[in-house]
Design a protein around this motif. Structure first.
Motif, PDB file in Angstrom:
ATOM      1  N   ALA A 128       0.832  -1.204   0.000  1.00  0.00           N
ATOM      2  CA  ALA A 128       0.000   0.000   0.000  1.00  0.00           C
ATOM      3  C   ALA A 128       0.868   1.256   0.000  1.00  0.00           C
ATOM      4  CB  ALA A 128      -0.931  -0.009   1.204  1.00  0.00           C
ATOM      5  N   ILE A 129       1.940   1.235   0.792  1.00  0.00           N
ATOM      6  CA  ILE A 129       2.857   2.386   0.816  1.00  0.00           C
ATOM      7  C   ILE A 129       3.519   2.560  -0.537  1.00  0.00           C
ATOM      8  CG2 ILE A 129       5.004   3.256   1.812  1.00  0.00           C
ATOM      9  CD1 ILE A 129       2.673   3.577   3.676  1.00  0.00           C
ATOM     10  N   ALA A 130       3.926   1.453  -1.155  1.00  0.00           N
ATOM     11  CA  ALA A 130       4.574   1.530  -2.463  1.00  0.00           C
ATOM     12  C   ALA A 130       3.646   2.180  -3.493  1.00  0.00           C
ATOM     13  CB  ALA A 130       4.997   0.136  -2.921  1.00  0.00           C
ATOM     14  N   ARG A 131       2.388   1.805  -3.482  1.00  0.00           N
ATOM     15  CA  ARG A 131       1.429   2.409  -4.417  1.00  0.00           C
ATOM     16  C   ARG A 131       1.253   3.900  -4.129  1.00  0.00           C
ATOM     17  NH1 ARG A 131      -0.985  -2.638  -3.436  1.00  0.00           N
ATOM     18  NH2 ARG A 131      -0.958  -3.927  -5.331  1.00  0.00           N
ATOM     19  N   ALA A 132       1.180   4.246  -2.859  1.00  0.00           N
ATOM     20  CA  ALA A 132       0.991   5.642  -2.486  1.00  0.00           C
ATOM     21  C   ALA A 132       2.177   6.503  -2.909  1.00  0.00           C
ATOM     22  CB  ALA A 132       0.767   5.760  -0.978  1.00  0.00           C
ATOM     23  N   LEU A 133       3.367   5.891  -2.980  1.00  0.00           N
ATOM     24  CA  LEU A 133       4.583   6.623  -3.346  1.00  0.00           C
ATOM     25  C   LEU A 133       4.925   6.463  -4.822  1.00  0.00           C
ATOM     26  CD1 LEU A 133       6.720   5.838  -0.170  1.00  0.00           C
ATOM     27  CD2 LEU A 133       5.517   7.956  -0.741  1.00  0.00           C
ATOM     28  N   ASP A 134       3.987   5.970  -5.609  1.00  0.00           N
ATOM     29  CA  ASP A 134       4.130   5.843  -7.058  1.00  0.00           C
ATOM     30  C   ASP A 134       5.230   4.864  -7.457  1.00  0.00           C
ATOM     31  OD1 ASP A 134       3.225   6.452  -9.605  1.00  0.00           O
ATOM     32  OD2 ASP A 134       4.681   8.061  -9.900  1.00  0.00           O
ATOM     33  N   ALA A 135       5.354   3.788  -6.660  1.00  0.00           N
ATOM     34  CA  ALA A 135       6.259   2.680  -7.014  1.00  0.00           C
ATOM     35  C   ALA A 135       5.455   1.387  -6.912  1.00  0.00           C
ATOM     36  CB  ALA A 135       7.466   2.648  -6.087  1.00  0.00           C
ATOM     37  N   PRO A 136       4.421   1.226  -7.734  1.00  0.00           N
ATOM     38  CA  PRO A 136       3.482   0.111  -7.567  1.00  0.00           C
ATOM     39  C   PRO A 136       4.156  -1.244  -7.719  1.00  0.00           C
ATOM     40  CG  PRO A 136       3.198   1.156  -9.709  1.00  0.00           C
ATOM     41  CD  PRO A 136       4.114   2.039  -8.926  1.00  0.00           C
TER      42      PRO A 136
END
Length: 208
Positions: free
Chosen positions: A145-153
């Motif tokens: 979820a953090i990765a998606r939020a930081l634009d590193a899906p």
């Protein structure tokens, strides 16, 4: 840049980072694997290099590839350790990595806290690494979820150990999964090396 991330320490992120780095690298276009985990900086041990020089030695006149050390445990991989490096040095190193020509793999801290978010902000995509257990996967879902939020899906999930029967795609919202066997020498085992190549092929198909 690829971030190798997971919810729990000890799930095999560093080994996966090196194995994938080897699969992505070539003699003329070597991979650069970077340790960004200041709390558990063990990349240099797995790579068979000294703890220094590393990311703390990167300056305006010393590019990452000039500071990096060639790994001795895998081929076509250079590594940047981070032992004793302050957080500012990691920021400086990450900023300079965009100038590298070859594949760049970030070995991230475990979890979903600020230290884990630091390299994820710079990454293009994330490879999630987990044990095939409910607790490990639940923790990894937070990292996803953090990765998606930081634009590193997430581009791929890697499950280390187990019998290959666990499908984490729904929980992690990531369709691709590679199961890596638990072996005594994971950077030397033909079975494990074949899985690193499989990871590289999956990522190539997804243009990562």
């Amino acid at each position: 840049m690829l971030a190798i991330a997971g919810g729990k320490g000890g799930c095999g992120k560093t080994t996966i980072a090196l194995g994938l780095g080897q699969a992505l690298g070539t003699p003329t276009r070597r991979s650069l694997v970077v340790d960004t985990d200041r709390d558990m900086p063990n990349l240099h041990r797995r790579a068979g290099v000294a703890p220094t020089p590393g990311i703390a030695d990167i300056t305006a006149s010393a590019e990452p590839t000039a500071v990096a050390q060639p790994a001795t445990t895998v081929e076509n991989v250079d590594v940047l350790p981070c032992q004793t490096a302050p957080g500012a040095a990691i920021d400086n190193a990450i900023d300079s990595l965009s100038r590298c020509d070859g594949p760049v793999v970030l070995d991230c801290p475990a979890g979903a806290g600020p230290d884990a978010a630091q390299p994820l902000r710079a990454a293009d995509r994330t490879v999630l690494v987990s044990a095939p257990t409910r607790q490990s996967l639940t923790d990894t879902a937070k990292t996803a979820a953090i990765a998606r939020a930081l634009d590193a899906p997430p581009a791929l999930t890697v499950l280390v150990g187990g019998d290959g029967s666990v499908d984490p795609s729904d929980l992690l919202s990531c369709s691709g999964t590679v199961h890596v066997p638990s072996v005594s020498r994971p950077l030397e085992s033909d079975r494990a090396v074949a899985k690193y190549v499989e990871m590289a092929n999956v990522l190539a198909k997804r243009n990562t």
